[in-house]
Scaffold this active site. Structure first.
Site, PDB file in Angstrom:
ATOM      1  N   HIS A  61      -1.089 -10.023  -0.518  1.00 35.50           N
ATOM      2  CA  HIS A  61      -1.431  -9.379  -1.508  1.00 35.50           C
ATOM      3  C   HIS A  61      -1.502 -10.238  -2.888  1.00 35.50           C
ATOM      4  CE1 HIS A  61      -0.712  -5.428   0.626  1.00 35.50           C
ATOM      5  NE2 HIS A  61      -1.516  -6.047   1.330  1.00 35.50           N
ATOM      6  N   SER A 109       0.833  -1.324  -0.128  1.00 39.02           N
ATOM      7  CA  SER A 109       0.034  -0.023   0.104  1.00 39.02           C
ATOM      8  C   SER A 109       0.940   1.186  -0.011  1.00 39.02           C
ATOM      9  CB  SER A 109      -0.959  -0.141   1.330  1.00 39.02           C
ATOM     10  OG  SER A 109      -1.916  -1.105   1.410  1.00 39.02           O
ATOM     11  N   THR A 150      -1.535   3.773   3.551  1.00 41.75           N
ATOM     12  CA  THR A 150      -2.478   4.475   2.554  1.00 41.75           C
ATOM     13  C   THR A 150      -2.545   5.812   2.855  1.00 41.75           C
ATOM     14  OG1 THR A 150      -3.497   2.492   1.851  1.00 41.75           O
ATOM     15  CG2 THR A 150      -4.417   4.617   1.255  1.00 41.75           C
TER      16      THR A 150
END
Length: 526
Positions: free
Chosen positions: A487, A112, A175
């Site tokens: 991920h 991220s 993020t």
């Protein structure tokens, strides 16, 4: 002679078109599948485009890959009593979309920090670093100087727009941090997370950078005058408080809530800087904010990440939902006639997947879609560009051949059957699953997906014949045992509506998102 030839051609063309239309049987023309799809094209032909927006709202569903969208869409429909497959999440009805490549400069499957830096600054970078380019060496404070990027949030501030950052994760997490911080390591959320060399080298932890955002930006660009981020709401209170029980908040879960080892109370520093600002830490304080008069809001609703949406009722002091935070942020930011840039992240979609718990990942995605709808309802489509995307996907699969309307969280039941299908090992299996992660767990009604981290990983096939796989505490099976599900590297989607939305088309690099924002707001115009 020429005129008669044209007339004959037109008549022939009209007759041919009529004849072609007549070819379609009534069963085809009267089908709702046919007419609904035809209406989609009619709607697209009627679209008009504008290039410039007054406001931009960027929504990021952390870890919200394509399979997550599909499964959440089905769940949303099934919660409403439908079969589910035919519906849409709110933003899936937006008129424009693109396919986005997510890799980091040094990683095929991204994290991220690198992906959000790309979206908010226009430059792809390495995994694990915040707001700096690829020449950085992760963890090396000395390499930060000279490699700092300027984010769209900073540019919006310089241009006089209002700005806001909202997340259900810690507000210092990768993020949201990429919107305001520069860091050689995403994990430097407070000073206690940093190596001594980094502190001695003059690097500032991420929480401190949020509180000092205005001052740092004005130091970096002498002569500018900005007024700081108007709205910052999320979790992560522990990174703002001293490691001293005397500073515990009313809803502290830990014996000592704060992590900071430099004795600084950043919530007090923020309130000193913004004497007219409002600091809140629970739902009651949030509800008491008068958005029509509020000028600055700092909301830290949990010592770590905020609760999963399905687990929100269990918070000690109460937390607002993502929809509520989005609506409140818009109501505050739109007090500025020049416009605003708002970034909204649903961070817990990602965490549900990491825990191998589709239930929480999907319920948080449904709440995310509600937040987008709340933004669409509260804004003028002629002046606000809304972008909805993800930072990356997960190894989350929709598999087998379940029949239409089969519970998306359930076991596979094939077309024409009422009994679960059996795999070659003689055991039933679920539609949803993960390629890797901690694996199966049956925690019943537990709504906190993170409860699995106290249990040993349990990969491989299990007999789930007697297990309710639709329960909140069910964690899907996996093949490859890992301490946390990972991920994935495939592309994600970008959905857009409003001025400049028509530029969201095709297959694009993730850093194009910044340029969509810049194009609409004119952040770099003289």
């Amino acid at each position: 002679m020429h005129s008669r030839w044209i007339l004959r051609s037109l008549i022939a063309s009209a007759l041919a078109t009529s004849a072609q239309a007549a070819v379609l049987p009534d069963v085809q023309k009267s089908s709702s599948w046919y007419s609904n799809a035809e209406q989609v094209i009619t709607n697209k032909l009627g679209q008009t485009t504008k290039d410039k927006a007054k406001n931009v709202i960027l929504f990021v569903g952390d870890g919200m890959g394509i399979s997550t969208l599909t499964a959440a869409r089905i769940l949303q429909g099934q919660l409403a009593g439908q079969s589910g497959e035919e519906g849409y999440l709110s933003f899936e009805t937006f008129p424009y979309s693109a396919q986005v490549k997510t890799y980091n400069v040094d990683a095929q499957t991204p994290d991220s920090a690198g992906t959000m830096t790309a979206m908010i600054s226009g430059v792809k970078t390495d995994v694990g670093v915040i707001g700096v380019d690829e020449d950085i060496e992760r963890g090396n404070c000395a390499t930060v100087k000279g490699n700092e990027l300027v984010s769209a949030v900073e540019l919006a501030e310089i241009r006089g727009l209002s700005t806001g950052v909202v997340s259900t994760a810690r507000i210092t997490h990768a993020t949201p941090a990429a919107t305001y911080a520069k860091s050689a390591d995403r994990n430097w959320e407070d000073v206690s997370d940093m190596p001594e060399a980094a502190v001695a080298g003059g690097c500032e932890d991420i929480a401190s950078q949020l509180v000092n955002f205005e001052k740092n930006l004005e130091i970096r660009f002498p002569g500018i005058d900005v007024d700081g981020i108007e709205v910052a709401m999320g979790g992560g209170r522990r990174h703002f408080l001293p490691k001293d029980a005397a500073f515990n908040s009313a809803d502290a879960r830990s014996e000592v809530e704060g992590d900071r080892t430099d004795e600084r109370d950043l919530t007090a520093e923020w309130q000193t800087t913004y004497s007219n600002g409002t600091y809140v830490m629970d739902k009651a304080g949030f509800d008491a904010i008068d958005a029509s008069t509020a000028t600055k809001v700092l909301g830290l609703f949990n010592e770590s990440h905020m609760q999963y949406e399905a687990d929100r009722a269990n918070d000690i002091a109460g937390e607002p939902s993502l929809s509520e935070m989005t609506s409140k942020a818009i109501d505050i930011l739109d007090n500025n006639d020049k416009g605003y840039l708002l970034v909204v992240e649903s961070g817990r979609i990602d965490h549900g997947h990491h825990a191998g718990n589709a239930y929480n990942a999907l319920y948080d995605t449904v709440e995310f879609a509600k937040a987008v709808q709340a933004a669409a309802d509260a804004t003028d489509p002629e002046e606000t560009l809304i972008l909805v995307t993800a930072d990356h996907s997960h190894v989350f699969t929709i598999a087998g051949y379940p029949k239409r309307g089969n519970p998306i969280l359930g076991k596979v039941v094939s077309v024409g059957s009422d009994e679960p299908s059996l795999a070659s090992d003689g055991m039933p299996y679920t539609t949803l699953g993960y390629t890797n992660g901690r694996g199966f767990a049956d925690l019943g009604s537990e709504t906190n997906a993170d409860a699995i981290y106290g249990i040993d990983p349990n990969a491989g096939r299990k007999d789930i014949s007697a297990v309710d796989t639709t329960a909140p505490g069910f964690h899907q099976e996996t093949t490859i045992p890992l301490s946390s599900e990972t991920h994935a590297g495939e592309d994600i989607s970008l959905h857009a509506k409003g001025p400049g939305a028509h530029l969201a088309q095709g297959v694009v690099e993730q850093n194009v998102v910044f340029h969509l924002i810049n194009q609409s707001l004119g952040l770099l115009n003289d």
